[in-house]
Structures are given as C-alpha cells and as structure tokens.
Scaffold this active site. Sequence first.
Site, PDB file in Angstrom:
ATOM      1  N   TRP A   1       6.022  -4.731 -12.972  1.00 49.33           N
ATOM      2  CA  TRP A   1       7.426  -4.340 -12.864  1.00 49.33           C
ATOM      3  C   TRP A   1       8.253  -5.291 -13.716  1.00 49.33           C
ATOM      4  O   TRP A   1       8.063  -6.521 -13.660  1.00 49.33           O
ATOM      5  CB  TRP A   1       7.854  -4.396 -11.395  1.00 49.33           C
TER       6      TRP A   1
ATOM      7  N   ASP B   1       3.845  -8.043  -3.177  1.00 50.27           N
ATOM      8  CA  ASP B   1       5.013  -7.196  -3.362  1.00 50.27           C
ATOM      9  C   ASP B   1       4.643  -5.816  -2.822  1.00 50.27           C
ATOM     10  O   ASP B   1       3.850  -5.092  -3.420  1.00 50.27           O
ATOM     11  CB  ASP B   1       5.381  -7.113  -4.845  1.00 50.27           C
TER      12      ASP B   1
ATOM     13  N   LYS C   1      12.345   2.742  -2.021  1.00 51.53           N
ATOM     14  CA  LYS C   1      11.494   3.849  -2.444  1.00 51.53           C
ATOM     15  C   LYS C   1      11.052   4.722  -1.271  1.00 51.53           C
ATOM     16  O   LYS C   1      11.244   5.930  -1.279  1.00 51.53           O
ATOM     17  CB  LYS C   1      10.248   3.313  -3.170  1.00 51.53           C
TER      18      LYS C   1
END
Length: 316
Positions: free
Chosen positions: A135, A217, A253
């Site tokens: 990311w 993460d 998300k």
Amino acid sequence: MSSSGMCSYIPNPVLVSISASEASDKDDTEDKIDAVFGVYRDEIGKPWVMPFVLELEKKLLQSDDFNHEYVTYLGLQSFNDLVPRLVFGEKSPHLQNGKAFGVQTVSGTSALRVGAELLARYYNYTTFYISDPTWDNHELTFLYAGFSTSRKYRYWDPVKRGVDFEGLIEDLREAPENSVIVLQLCAHNPTGCDLTKKQWTEVADVMQERKLFTFFDAAYQGLASGNLEEDAWAVRYFADRGFEMLIAQTFSKNMGLYGDRTGCLSVVLKEKSREETEVVKVKLEAITQALYLCPSKHGAEIVIRTLQDPQLTKQW
C-alpha cells in the site's frame, strides 16, 4: 520551509491519487470509470452505503443518548472491548487475561501511525520492512512516525504471478534483529495474493528466530475469504505462539465507513502484566493527544451497535 536543505521533498503517491481523482470528477466523459480509490459505488457511480448502516444511523438520530460529545484519547471503551475480538476471537484467552488489548484510532492509517510512533519514540525501533509492492502510504506513515530506515522484502513474483515466498523468507532471514516487519493480514494490497497457513507458520519461525517485531495491517479482514474468522487466522496463530505484536484494524473497507475514520490498534504483550498494560496505554495517550486529541465518535457508535446486535452482525 526555506531551500536551505532543512526539508527534503518526499514524493507522496496518495497526493497523486487524490489529484487523479479530482481530475476524474471534472471530466464529463459519459463512459469514464474511476479506478483510483477502492470504494463502494452503485450502478451509476454514486457512493453506496450498506443498508444496515443507514438503518442504524436513523436509530442513532432518534435515540435519547445521541450526541456529539468528545470521547477520551483512546476512544470508547465499548469499542475497545468489542473490536479486538474480531481478530483475536470471541473467547480469546489473550484478551481475557489482559495480555492483549485494543484502543480506538482514527481509522487504520492512524492505527499504523500511532503504533509506529509507539515503537520508534518509546522502544527505540529504527528499521521497518514493507512488502514489495505494498500500500502506497505504508512507507510515509512509518517514516513520519520516527523510523529512520525503510527496507523491503520480496513479495510479488512477476514471472510466477504469485507470492515470491522464497525471496520473502530470504529477506526476513537477512533482516537485522529488532526490525519491524509490516505484514498484511489478508487481501494483500496491491497484489491480492495471500500466504497459506503453512507459509504463515514458516514466516513465524523465521521471525521468532531472528527476533523481528510483528506489525499486522488488517485493513481487509473479511474481504479475502468472505469469513472474518478465516481471515484472522495468522494473527491468532502468532498470538498463540507468544509473539509480542501490534495489529491495525479499520472499518473503512469492510463496513464502508471511509469518511468516519474508524479504526483500532491492538497491542499484544509478551507477558500478562497489568502494570505494563497501563504503562503502554499512558504512552499511547500521549501520542494520540498530540496527533489528533481523540478519535471520531459517530463511526465507533455504528460499529459498537453492530457488534452488540447478532442480527446486525449477521447482516454485515
């Protein structure tokens, strides 16, 4: 800043993405497709909100206890009790005995930032590893948190079109002791390729042997297998093996709460210690107070009410 060399330019892919999105908004081409940000849209390109979230918000507005008061530095306690169970399990012994705990943050980004600053400022960690590729905000977040050295471990094999697991393991074996390894729990961004359970056990072996620090993460829990429990397997495995680690969670998300900035940083200590837990919480309070004072209330209320209601949880 002046051009005296005190401030060097750091390219920021996130700003580039925002500029591209703004340009797309101004483009009046009828058949355009905005592929910049991963967000929910309906068939005509408008933001889509999950139905149970809309219903909850209506109930919130009508409830007697709805308000816009501040929350404490580390967030709402109900949130901090409920959310870590998603990654550790409903009956996790680590949560029950106090070895693990969570604190509310401003989405997953600040969970990463607050956790990184905790490690750099108070525990003298200097080097972090991120996957290649990863990311685009990972590196910037850790550097601004106080880390001095950024390194990458191999992840994507363009020939095999999958995980370069041999390269990953080799890079971890060569990492200096006390390096922080940022591991994406599932639905790896941007490759979409995840490790198998067997591969996760090998990663854990190397990290334990090399004395590397684990930072998960968990941005996409539930979106890889479609099952929250299955996607959390690696965190639970590492916790059961006795790893000290940090986990960043977000509801941007998997619940679509992008603008509500609702996340959690969970901490797993090596030993059960009420004293150490309180010491770490005081340090986290100092960091969050300086960064943003306190997290957002609205998104946290939606998450709390969802997780407290089995029917809403099922709809989610």
